[in-house]
Motif scaffolding. Structure first.
Motif, PDB file in Angstrom:
ATOM      1  N   UNK A 116       0.858  -1.468   0.100  1.00 25.04           N
ATOM      2  CA  UNK A 116       0.201   0.008   0.093  1.00 25.04           C
ATOM      3  C   UNK A 116       0.825   1.282   0.035  1.00 25.04           C
ATOM      4  N   UNK A 117       2.099   1.184   0.886  1.00 22.46           N
ATOM      5  CA  UNK A 117       3.016   2.512   0.684  1.00 22.46           C
ATOM      6  C   UNK A 117       3.725   2.714  -0.303  1.00 22.46           C
ATOM      7  N   UNK A 118       3.999   1.763  -1.298  1.00 20.26           N
ATOM      8  CA  UNK A 118       5.011   2.028  -2.311  1.00 20.26           C
ATOM      9  C   UNK A 118       6.221   2.324  -1.969  1.00 20.26           C
ATOM     10  N   UNK A 119       6.934   3.221  -2.047  1.00 21.39           N
ATOM     11  CA  UNK A 119       8.353   3.309  -1.766  1.00 21.39           C
ATOM     12  C   UNK A 119       8.637   4.229  -0.233  1.00 21.39           C
ATOM     13  N   UNK A 120       7.614   3.721   0.632  1.00 21.05           N
ATOM     14  CA  UNK A 120       7.540   4.230   1.776  1.00 21.05           C
ATOM     15  C   UNK A 120       8.800   4.053   2.623  1.00 21.05           C
ATOM     16  N   UNK A 121       8.975   4.950   3.488  1.00 20.50           N
ATOM     17  CA  UNK A 121      10.120   4.857   4.597  1.00 20.50           C
ATOM     18  C   UNK A 121       9.918   3.906   5.587  1.00 20.50           C
TER      19      UNK A 121
END
Length: 908
Positions: A291-296
């Motif tokens: 869901x967050x893609x390229x999330x940290x």
């Protein structure tokens, strides 16, 4: 063709300005001014003048700014310029490529963000005589480069999800165009090419990197170990045939798609913060990252749990540079990262503020994910919530509920925000069917039913079972899709061979000793460490770990390896005997790499049965925690040192530190318990210095409880008992506490006598204590109306401190110095002292002290005849001071009365 009054600014690459009629001729400082306003918004004119004419005086700079603003209006930009006597800004519709890229990243629009990638920020724009602008340009250029690279990484992931491998390669090539030495992009290129069967092309990409490194950095420059290891693997192994999806090699199974979780994904994206709960392997991380893609991502890990801000500092220290960090923040962040010396910051509030700003900058508009809260330290979670408060787009959390229940410190932080909960269950039969359909390219109902029966829809077990079937040759792969023959002929799908135990399959794949040592070290581990621990050559260890990588038990992590999932790590430890555990722990501690946190090494020595080597390291870890103002963590770490049997004299010092930490934690029962324990240790040591040190601490405890007579009696008894046998630093501490208690009893002569003797013992050797003594000397003079004498004491209290000291004590001394100067009629000096006090109090986030300072500033403004300013400051002071208190209100109440009556006379 653009219609309407739209101004288009290109900042990425060679800068350009385009209006409705086409390109505009804007160059030099006019262009610099325009771009700065576009990105920073409304800015005071004095800031702009200093920014662009750093080498000139104030008047000349302001005059030049007026000229540049006039030129901008004359170049066709009047419609978009908003200039007032105090500030300048842009108005109307202004499109800026960098801002559009940031917005697309924040929205998860990878193609949209990548479409705005254009090159170096303000390329070839040089502005002479503008050092401040140059520093700003360099800072934003670093941020813009990082954001463009993230956009291209996101585009590569987007294209890979569609199976568009040429698009993946093109995205990585664009990233290397921005940063030719970026090895992350080179490795991604190599893996993608190898996955498509283009092994030689992958090795060509590696060779090209080597050439660039030699050209840029010299003949001996080499790629990073992870890149070299990948190249060696490709050179030795022909790899998969053409047509296999990138990222899959040998018998490794492809990563499964995110299926059966559409409602959960929608819930995540609709919530700014949410806590995802579920058992190990249920798919929490897969859901959050999908869901967050390229999330940290911040990852909790058992080895980091006892370390203050452990997970966050681990993530920050892993960054190759600070290019992503805003320039003004870098000194404070470098100080915070500089353990073991502590943060160098004034208090916990300032430390949290710096780390939250750093977390926001590193995220750059991406969602934040904090995984495995049951292992995350409370400080990292508190910082993440502060980042959310400061504007982070999302903060998504995950935890195992049964493990989280035992983390009282984390639950306390969670309770302040109380995020909504989302509990994950196993995939239903329909979800398993969707998974198989996506992987196989067609429905396989009988195989799906058998798989569901074998795994109960548990996501990790599903993927492990599929991987096992594929390794046995039961599943085949063509064109990146899985195929199985069973649906073509099976009747009751009993023929499908499902492994009897996923755990057995995991444990049977590699040499266990290396992975057992790695599992004890942590989620990630260096090969040389585990090799040394079990006594095998590093080369042999790498062979074994590469086989573990093929089995997807571990994955490369920089120069080391990381377990693919915590279930894999836990499986390695099942059945490991206590003696073997202790042996491995001791070996890991003895061979720990340089730079390993002291608490980590201490934990291994302790569990390895060597408490004598553990306790000094627990003390070191506790001191590092104190340097980060993680007082509760430091208290617990000192407790670990005591539990490991620190010798009595060292235990006394540890108890002293714990008693002081109790003051910061407002834990009066805990502080009393530590004082009692100190008395027991002092009795055993029978040392005059220890008894006197304890007496000074008891006296301070009594004073803070308003038991002034008891404090004086404690000091007098110690001085009478030990007399001249005391060291100067212990004697001076006793004298200080006695003098402070006597001042509170308003016995000014007796107080001054003790304080003056203490000052003589401390002025040259103990500047912080000397500053404290001088503060109390000033307090006595101030309370008796001797403002000139008080002014001298408070000034010396500030001056005696080392340069750069920022503390509550210094702020209080500056405040009282300003108060004395105002009463002496030295209004200009009073204003400067109070302004410095206010600036420092803001830095310390000390609202209660600011109330005292602002009240004094309001009275000063009234004395200077600035009634409107005095009224505004008085209103602010009212909002900061504690209602019903005395300090600060003794200045504010007469001021409010004077303001109501009108300016007649100066305040006293």
């Amino acid at each position: 063709m653009h219609t309407g009054s739209v101004l288009i600014l290109r900042t990425l690459g060679v800068p350009r300005v385009t209006g409705p009629a086409g390109l505009l001729d804007v160059t030099g400082k006019s262009l610099a001014l325009l771009m700065f306003l576009a990105l920073e918004g409304e800015t005071p004119r004095e800031v702009l003048a200093d920014l662009l004419w750093s080498d000139q005086g104030t008047e000349a700079a302001r005059r030049n700014l007026r000229v540049q603003l006039h030129r901008l209006k004359g170049s066709g930009l009047a419609e978009w310029l908003d200039v007032t006597p105090g500030a300048a800004a842009l108005r109307g519709e202004v499109q800026v490529d960098l801002l559009a890229l940031r917005a697309a990243l924040a929205a998860g629009d990878a193609p949209g963000a990548a479409a705005r990638v254009g090159g170096r920020f303000l390329d070839h724009l040089s502005v002479p005589g503008a050092a401040e602008f140059g520093a700003w340009q360099e800072r934003v250029a670093g941020q813009a480069l990082d954001e463009q690279l993230r956009a291209l990484d996101a585009l590569a992931a987007h294209e890979a999800a569609r199976g568009a491998w040429p698009g993946v390669l093109a995205a990585h090539a664009r990233a290397l165009g921005l940063d030719p030495l970026r090895e992350r992009s080179v490795r991604a290129q190599m893996e993608t090419l190898a996955g498509r069967g283009q092994r030689e092309e992958a090795l060509d990409a590696y060779r090209a990197l080597c050439r660039r490194l030699r050209e840029e950095l010299g003949a001996h420059a080499q790629p990073l170990p992870a890149t070299r290891l990948l190249a060696q693997t490709l050179a030795q192994d022909p790899g998969p045939t053409r047509g296999v999806a990138p990222g899959l090699s040998g018998n490794a199974a492809p990563p499964g798609p995110l299926v059966g979780r559409s409602a959960e994904v929608a819930a995540l994206r609709a919530a700014r913060t949410i806590l995802v709960l579920g058992e190990a392997g249920i798919g929490k991380s897969r859901l959050l990252r999908g869901a967050g893609g390229d999330a940290l991502v911040l990852r909790g890990a058992p080895e980091l749990t006892p370390l203050p801000f452990g997970a966050l500092l681990d993530a920050l220290r892993a960054q190759p540079s600070l290019a992503w960090c805003p320039e003004p923040l870098r000194p404070a962040l470098v100080a915070a990262l500089g353990a073991p010396g502590g943060s160098g910051l004034p208090d916990r509030g300032a430390t949290l503020d710096v780390l939250a700003q750093a977390l926001l900058a590193l995220a750059g508009g991406r969602p934040l994910i904090a995984e495995d809260l049951h292992w995350l330290d409370a400080g990292s979670l508190e910082t993440a919530f502060l980042a959310l408060h400061r504007g982070a787009r999302h903060l998504w959390l995950s935890a195992r509920p049964e493990d989280l229940a035992g983390r009282a410190d984390v639950l306390e932080v969670l309770a302040r925000v109380n995020p909504p909960r989302l509990t994950l269950q196993e995939l239903p039969l329909e979800g398993v069917a969707e998974l198989i359909t996506q992987l196989a390219g067609r429905e396989a109902p009988l195989f799906t039913a058998r798989l569901f029966e074998a795994t109960a829809g548990h996501p990790l077990f599903l993927m492990e079972t599929l991987r096992d079937l594929r390794e046995r040759g039961v599943l085949s792969e063509r064109g990146g899709r899985w195929h199985t023959p069973f649906d073509a002929f099976t009747v009751d799908y009993a023929e499908v061979p499902v492994p009897p135990s996923v755990t057995q399959a995991i444990r049977g794949r590699v040499t266990r000793q290396l992975l057992q040592a790695g599992a004890l070290w942590g989620e990630a581990f260096p090969p040389a460490l585990v090799a040394g621990c079990v006594g095998v050559p590093v080369g042999d260890a790498l062979d074994e770990l590469e086989r573990a990588q093929e089995a997807r038990l571990v994955t490369p992590d920089g120069a080391g390896f990381r377990f693919g999932h915590d279930l894999h790590r836990r499986a390695m430890l099942d059945g490991l005997s206590g003696a073997r555990r202790a042996h491995l722990h001791a070996g890991l501690a003895a061979l720990a790499p340089a730079g390993t946190p002291a608490g980590t090494v201490a934990r291994h020595f302790e569990r390895g049965g060597e408490p004598g080597r553990a306790w000094p390291l627990w003390v070191q870890a506790a001191r590092e925690a104190e340097g980060l103002f993680a007082h509760a963590d430091a208290f617990a770490l000192y407790g670990r040192a005591l539990a490991c049997g620190a010798p009595p004299r060292e235990a006394f010092a540890v108890r002293v530190a714990r008693s002081e930490l109790c003051r910061h934690l407002d834990d009066e029962p805990g502080r009393e318990a530590e004082l009692t324990a100190l008395a027991q240790l002092a009795a055993g040591l029978d040392d005059a210095g220890c008894w006197a040190d304890l007496a000074a601490r008891r006296a301070k405890w009594h004073t803070e409880r308003d038991e002034y007579a008891l404090a004086v009696a404690e000091v007098q008894a110690a001085l009478a008992r030990f007399g001249g046998a005391l060291e100067d630093d212990v004697r001076s501490a006793l004298l200080l506490e006695g003098g402070a208690a006597l001042a509170c009893l308003e016995d000014w002569p007796a107080s001054a006598l003790l304080l003056q003797e203490s000052l003589a013992l401390t002025r040259e050797r103990l500047p912080v204590r000397a500053s404290n003594v001088l503060y109390w000397l000033g307090y006595g003079a101030y309370r008796t109306g001797e403002f000139a004498q008080a002014e001298r004491a408070y000034r010396q209290s500030v001056e005696v401190l080392p340069a750069g000291t920022l503390s509550r004590g210094r702020v209080l001394s500056l405040w009282k110095l300003g108060a004395c100067l105002r009463r002496l009629g030295q209004l200009g000096e009073a204003s400067a002292a109070l302004r410095e006090a206010d600036d420092n109090a803001r830095t310390l986030n000390a609202g209660s002290i600011r109330g005292l300072i602002v009240a004094e500033q309001a009275a000063l403004a009234f004395d200077q005849g600035e009634q409107e300013v005095a009224s505004a400051l008085a209103a602010e002071a009212q909002s900061l001071l504690t209602p019903g208190g005395e300090e600060g209100w003794d200045v504010l109440r007469p001021l409010l009365a004077a303001l109501a009556a009108g300016p007649v006379t100066a305040l006293g």
